[in-house]
Design a protein around this motif. Sequence first.
Motif, PDB file in Angstrom:
ATOM      1  N   VAL A 146       0.848  -1.190   0.000  1.00  0.00           N
ATOM      2  CA  VAL A 146       0.000   0.000   0.000  1.00  0.00           C
ATOM      3  C   VAL A 146       0.884   1.240   0.000  1.00  0.00           C
ATOM      4  O   VAL A 146       1.808   1.356   0.814  1.00  0.00           O
ATOM      5  N   LYS A 153       2.154   5.051  -4.495  1.00  0.00           N
ATOM      6  CA  LYS A 153       1.922   3.801  -5.227  1.00  0.00           C
ATOM      7  C   LYS A 153       2.705   3.806  -6.536  1.00  0.00           C
ATOM      8  O   LYS A 153       3.363   2.815  -6.883  1.00  0.00           O
ATOM      9  N   TYR A 169      -1.478  -1.136  -4.024  1.00  0.00           N
ATOM     10  CA  TYR A 169      -2.699  -0.336  -3.919  1.00  0.00           C
ATOM     11  C   TYR A 169      -2.356   1.059  -3.404  1.00  0.00           C
ATOM     12  O   TYR A 169      -1.337   1.262  -2.748  1.00  0.00           O
ATOM     13  N   ILE A 171      -4.066   3.608  -0.845  1.00  0.00           N
ATOM     14  CA  ILE A 171      -5.111   3.921   0.134  1.00  0.00           C
ATOM     15  C   ILE A 171      -4.695   5.236   0.769  1.00  0.00           C
ATOM     16  O   ILE A 171      -3.770   5.292   1.578  1.00  0.00           O
ATOM     17  N   THR A 172      -5.357   6.298   0.350  1.00  0.00           N
ATOM     18  CA  THR A 172      -4.953   7.635   0.766  1.00  0.00           C
ATOM     19  C   THR A 172      -5.220   7.844   2.245  1.00  0.00           C
ATOM     20  O   THR A 172      -6.304   7.541   2.739  1.00  0.00           O
ATOM     21  N   ASN A 173      -4.221   8.372   2.929  1.00  0.00           N
ATOM     22  CA  ASN A 173      -4.382   8.676   4.345  1.00  0.00           C
ATOM     23  C   ASN A 173      -5.582   9.579   4.579  1.00  0.00           C
ATOM     24  O   ASN A 173      -5.936  10.401   3.733  1.00  0.00           O
ATOM     25  N   HIS A 359     -11.448  12.607   2.035  1.00  0.00           N
ATOM     26  CA  HIS A 359     -10.548  11.983   3.009  1.00  0.00           C
ATOM     27  C   HIS A 359     -11.317  11.546   4.251  1.00  0.00           C
ATOM     28  O   HIS A 359     -10.880  11.754   5.381  1.00  0.00           O
ATOM     29  N   PHE A 364     -11.417   5.215   4.453  1.00  0.00           N
ATOM     30  CA  PHE A 364     -10.087   4.680   4.724  1.00  0.00           C
ATOM     31  C   PHE A 364     -10.177   3.323   5.434  1.00  0.00           C
ATOM     32  O   PHE A 364      -9.545   2.340   5.026  1.00  0.00           O
ATOM     33  N   GLU A 367     -11.517   0.542   3.142  1.00  0.00           N
ATOM     34  CA  GLU A 367     -10.564   0.070   2.136  1.00  0.00           C
ATOM     35  C   GLU A 367      -9.555  -0.898   2.736  1.00  0.00           C
ATOM     36  O   GLU A 367      -9.182  -1.889   2.094  1.00  0.00           O
ATOM     37  N   TYR A 368      -9.113  -0.648   3.979  1.00  0.00           N
ATOM     38  CA  TYR A 368      -8.201  -1.602   4.616  1.00  0.00           C
ATOM     39  C   TYR A 368      -8.921  -2.901   4.966  1.00  0.00           C
ATOM     40  O   TYR A 368      -8.368  -3.995   4.795  1.00  0.00           O
ATOM     41  N   LEU A 371      -9.244  -4.834   1.774  1.00  0.00           N
ATOM     42  CA  LEU A 371      -7.958  -5.381   1.354  1.00  0.00           C
ATOM     43  C   LEU A 371      -7.626  -6.638   2.144  1.00  0.00           C
ATOM     44  O   LEU A 371      -7.181  -7.651   1.573  1.00  0.00           O
TER      45      LEU A 371
END
Length: 384
Positions: A146, A153, A169, A171-173, A359, A364, A367-368, A371
């Motif tokens: 990630v 990425k 991947y 995954i934006t903070n 954001h 967030f 998405e984790y 994943l």
Amino acid sequence: MSRPFKVLQLQPDYNVKSHDFADLAEQIVKALPADRYEVTAAFLRGRPAPGGPVSRAATSVYFEFSDASLKGLRLRAMWQLYKFCRREKFDVVVCNRFKPVNMMLQLNRWLKIPLCIGISHGFGEYDRLYRRKQAQRWVDEHWRFVGVSPAVKQYLLDCNCGFTDSNTYAITNAIDIEQAEALQHSRERARELLGIDPSVRLIGALGRLVPVKGHTYLLQAFAALKDKYPTAQLAIIGAGREASNLAAQIQSLGLDGRVQLLGFKENALQYVRAFDIWAMPSLAEGLGLALLEGMSGRLPVIASNVPAMLPLIKGAGGLAVEPANVPELTQALDTYLALPDEALAQKGEQAYQYLQAQHDIEVFRQEYLDLIDSGLAQARRNNV
């Protein structure tokens, strides 16, 4: 009912804060339902002081390795970590930053943990040829990677050493906006606590006082405008090895009384509303959480157009400048300082609306979770 999946989240240093609005690792713990996942937080170095904050994970482990033991071959540290993982029989390992990723890339050749996730927080981790060769040798079907922004990425993909579109991947903070806002003092109270004149137009910056944060260029740009805007001031929250150099620069530029180095502040976000303009002149960033923190305080933003931050600046309607370009930074400051209060507040509201839309912490976390869920499902299908 089957047992919960066992997850190890491995970090280089103990760094748990009393508030986790911007703590990526703690937000991942929050993402994993306790009835399905049992999380252990492990730290290679450090431990909390008595009464200090601890991870919300079910279990916390502090290896307390010395700096020396984490350099070179790291045989002792590797052996202890191997024995620990073999005993606990984890289903998932989430590795934050390069050192934990590198150690687990080596160890999982024998441990065969079904799913390993390596998180890269910035650029440069794989610039060295030998690191790329190691990754190319050890990345296998167990691994997902990630980057904390699309730019990170792309950096990983461009390394051409095992990171591919199928295993890497973005995954934006994000930050927990609701929690962040709850921490923030009012403008008046924040200025009172910082010792800032309530009547000035205040430019603010937050970050470690190190060269890569670009504070020297911010001082030069502000100096060029100090006579044009006599009621404007600049304040920087943070500590670091550049503090004495910046203090000397403030004197040499004739900025005494106009610029304050406020030092380290615990939970610095609580002071964000003291400012009118948020500046982030970094020379490089993986994402730049401080940029999101400024937006959470409804501040208009000025920041360097480095790849990881440029989409955020554009989305927020902020002003992007070339790193280390003092004339551009001066022009950006001039643009905002010239605005009346109402127009400046509208720019800040635009940044806040973008933060909420792009954001969101729930996105967030989801998405984790997706994943990890999908990675475990694929591991079961592949019998890895």
